[in-house]
Design a protein around this motif. Structure first.
Motif, PDB file in Angstrom:
ATOM      1  N   VAL A  33       0.823  -1.216   0.000  1.00  0.00           N
ATOM      2  CA  VAL A  33       0.000   0.000   0.000  1.00  0.00           C
ATOM      3  C   VAL A  33       0.854   1.262   0.000  1.00  0.00           C
ATOM      4  O   VAL A  33       0.378   2.332   0.391  1.00  0.00           O
ATOM      5  CB  VAL A  33      -0.946   0.028   1.223  1.00  0.00           C
ATOM      6  CG1 VAL A  33      -1.991  -1.049   1.122  1.00  0.00           C
ATOM      7  CG2 VAL A  33      -0.169  -0.102   2.536  1.00  0.00           C
ATOM      8  N   ASN A  48     -12.743   4.022  -3.977  1.00  0.00           N
ATOM      9  CA  ASN A  48     -12.490   4.284  -2.561  1.00  0.00           C
ATOM     10  C   ASN A  48     -13.153   3.263  -1.649  1.00  0.00           C
ATOM     11  O   ASN A  48     -12.769   3.124  -0.483  1.00  0.00           O
ATOM     12  CB  ASN A  48     -13.025   5.668  -2.166  1.00  0.00           C
ATOM     13  CG  ASN A  48     -12.083   6.785  -2.553  1.00  0.00           C
ATOM     14  OD1 ASN A  48     -11.674   6.872  -3.706  1.00  0.00           O
ATOM     15  ND2 ASN A  48     -11.747   7.642  -1.613  1.00  0.00           N
ATOM     16  N   VAL A  51     -11.184   0.502   0.487  1.00  0.00           N
ATOM     17  CA  VAL A  51     -10.520   1.011   1.688  1.00  0.00           C
ATOM     18  C   VAL A  51     -11.545   1.319   2.774  1.00  0.00           C
ATOM     19  O   VAL A  51     -11.329   1.028   3.959  1.00  0.00           O
ATOM     20  CB  VAL A  51      -9.689   2.262   1.343  1.00  0.00           C
ATOM     21  CG1 VAL A  51      -9.195   2.956   2.604  1.00  0.00           C
ATOM     22  CG2 VAL A  51      -8.514   1.889   0.448  1.00  0.00           C
ATOM     23  N   THR A 245      -3.370   7.318  -1.375  1.00  0.00           N
ATOM     24  CA  THR A 245      -3.580   7.441   0.069  1.00  0.00           C
ATOM     25  C   THR A 245      -4.240   8.785   0.378  1.00  0.00           C
ATOM     26  O   THR A 245      -5.112   8.884   1.262  1.00  0.00           O
ATOM     27  CB  THR A 245      -2.255   7.319   0.839  1.00  0.00           C
ATOM     28  OG1 THR A 245      -1.286   8.206   0.257  1.00  0.00           O
ATOM     29  CG2 THR A 245      -1.726   5.904   0.807  1.00  0.00           C
ATOM     30  N   ASP A 248      -7.897   8.406  -0.904  1.00  0.00           N
ATOM     31  CA  ASP A 248      -8.656   7.587   0.048  1.00  0.00           C
ATOM     32  C   ASP A 248      -8.865   8.325   1.359  1.00  0.00           C
ATOM     33  O   ASP A 248      -9.908   8.163   2.020  1.00  0.00           O
ATOM     34  CB  ASP A 248      -7.932   6.260   0.304  1.00  0.00           C
ATOM     35  CG  ASP A 248      -8.008   5.318  -0.884  1.00  0.00           C
ATOM     36  OD1 ASP A 248      -8.968   5.436  -1.670  1.00  0.00           O
ATOM     37  OD2 ASP A 248      -7.114   4.460  -1.023  1.00  0.00           O
TER      38      ASP A 248
END
Length: 430
Positions: A33, A48, A51, A245, A248
């Motif tokens: 990740v 999304n 996650v 990241t 998300d």
């Protein structure tokens, strides 16, 4: 998928180098990740939800473990122990509401995740195993949620357990012994409550294990994308961190705003008021209904009202209810179109938006409505179309439709068809 251009993990100091040699956990996280995992550059916010589903699972495990410290799995005191949590345990009311609404939030993001998979054909090769493991996760979620719904031991908890476990009694020959074996008796009581509590505590960890396999399977072919075009070069990807990241993180912030609004201002909006009445085996509620996330499958169960030759209506309803999910296992082979994304499949798109989506909306509505007309008839029509969509319409559409032209690459889909822009981003194509 192994990308030759993926960033290589380099320990920053002696400690991380020693840890990388003895237990390469930082390298594993970096490659899974972090910047070491290239991801298609064109993923939208529909990506999304994976996650968010993982966050919901962690939320459920953390709140569930704490609640289990104060809950008593005994039919005589289970309801009172939940009231004790709500009234006497520090922040117990918030933990209980967070767990109950967290289950609803979990199903919301998972349903959106599944329907994104339907539209973008995320079940197609080479990602069949990712899809199959996802369906297994959904089945485990449903089992876990059902057992959790029984634990407050209110009226809906008791009668929901009685009705759902009674479905196994429809199975010929072994049905009734199986039902007694599941409950530990002839009706929901202490034995059933203990079993459901134990399994409800255990299954989230099983789900976490299957999610690890799900992510592992995802990293072999790499993530899908809205175009359905496979990665062709380094310009088609960006590192997962920091690009996704951050994306998300923004999605998680929006999710938490909505979740907290429900948690603090409408915590009982998605529950049933009858579950605040202690379980009474001698008083049947006027309208027995499961939690909202079971409604479409409950509507399919109730759609069968007449025996078909030697097959009882109840058995047909049970088979159809389970078949409504099991049919998803066969989607990689039912949909034979060479194109993945619904954006480039005009006929498929029409049946998806004007067929499947309205059908699911009707099933959701009818599943929570009384078992009376016109809801039964609407359930029957919607159930008929639901199975026809997957077993008849989808195979026919995938074989006869003429897809729209696909972009040459993900880079072209992002930057447009300007040749100079594409060549600047992808010199190898020159």
């Amino acid at each position: 998928m192994s990308f030759p251009w993926a960033n290589e993990y380099k320990p920053a100091n002696g400690l991380t180098q020693w840890l990388d040699e003895k237990l390469p956990l930082p390298r594993f996280v970096y490659n899974a990740v972090g910047a070491g995992y290239p991801v298609p550059r064109n993923l939208n916010y529909m990506w999304n939800f994976g996650v968010l589903a993982g966050f919901c699972l962690v939320l459920q495990i953390v709140t569930g473990v704490i609640l289990a410290m104060h809950y008593a799995a005994n039919a005589g005191v289970a309801f009172d122990s939940v009231e004790h949590i709500m009234r006497d345990v520090n922040w117990g009311w918030m933990l209980r509401y967070a767990h109950a609404n967290g289950a609803s939030a979990f199903f919301v993001v998972v349903y959106l995740h599944i329907f994104r998979g339907f539209f973008y054909s995320s079940y197609k090769a080479p990602r069949e195993m990712i899809w199959l493991l996802g369906v297994v996760i959904f089945l485990l979620m449903m089992a876990t949620a059902f057992m959790g719904y029984v634990l407050p031991w209110g009226q809906m908890s008791f009668w929901g357990a009685k009705v759902i476990t009674g479905l196994f009694g429809a199975i010929p020959v072994v049905g009734e012994p199986l039902q007694v074996w599941l409950l530990g008796g002839y009706a929901p009581d202490n034995a059933a409550l203990n079993r459901f509590f134990s399994l409800h505590f255990l299954l989230p960890f099983v789900i976490a294990g299957v999610i690890i396999l799900h992510i592992w399977a995802l990293h072999i072919p790499g993530s899908s994308n809205p175009t359905g075009v496979e990665v062709k070069s380094e310009s088609d990807t960006v590192p997962f961190h920091p690009y996704y990241t951050a994306k998300d993180g923004f999605g998680l912030g929006v999710f938490l705003l909505i979740y907290c609004a429900v948690l603090f201002f409408a915590p009982n909006a998605l529950g049933h008021p009858d579950n605040y009445i202690p379980a009474n085996p001698l008083s049947t509620p006027a309208h027995i209904v499961p939690e909202w996330y079971f409604w479409p499958f409950y509507a399919i169960l109730r759609a069968f009202t007449y025996d078909f030759f030697f097959i009882p209506a109840k058995l047909m309803g049970v088979l159809a209810m389970f078949g409504a999910i099991l049919v998803w296992f066969f989607l990689p082979w039912l949909d034979t179109s060479p194109v993945r994304s619904g954006h480039y499949r005009p006929l498929f798109r029409k049946f998806f938006w004007f067929g499947l989506i309205p059908t699911m909306a009707v099933l959701f509505y009818c599943g929570g409505a009384p078992a009376a007309e016109p809801y039964v008839m609407l359930s029957q029509l919607a159930s008929l179309y639901y199975f026809a969509h997957f077993l008849i319409i989808l195979p026919i559409v995938s074989s006869i439709e003429k897809p729209e032209p696909l972009p040459f690459s993900i880079t072209e889909a992002v930057l447009g068809k300007d040749e100079s822009a594409v060549l600047n981003a992808n010199p190898a194509a020159a």
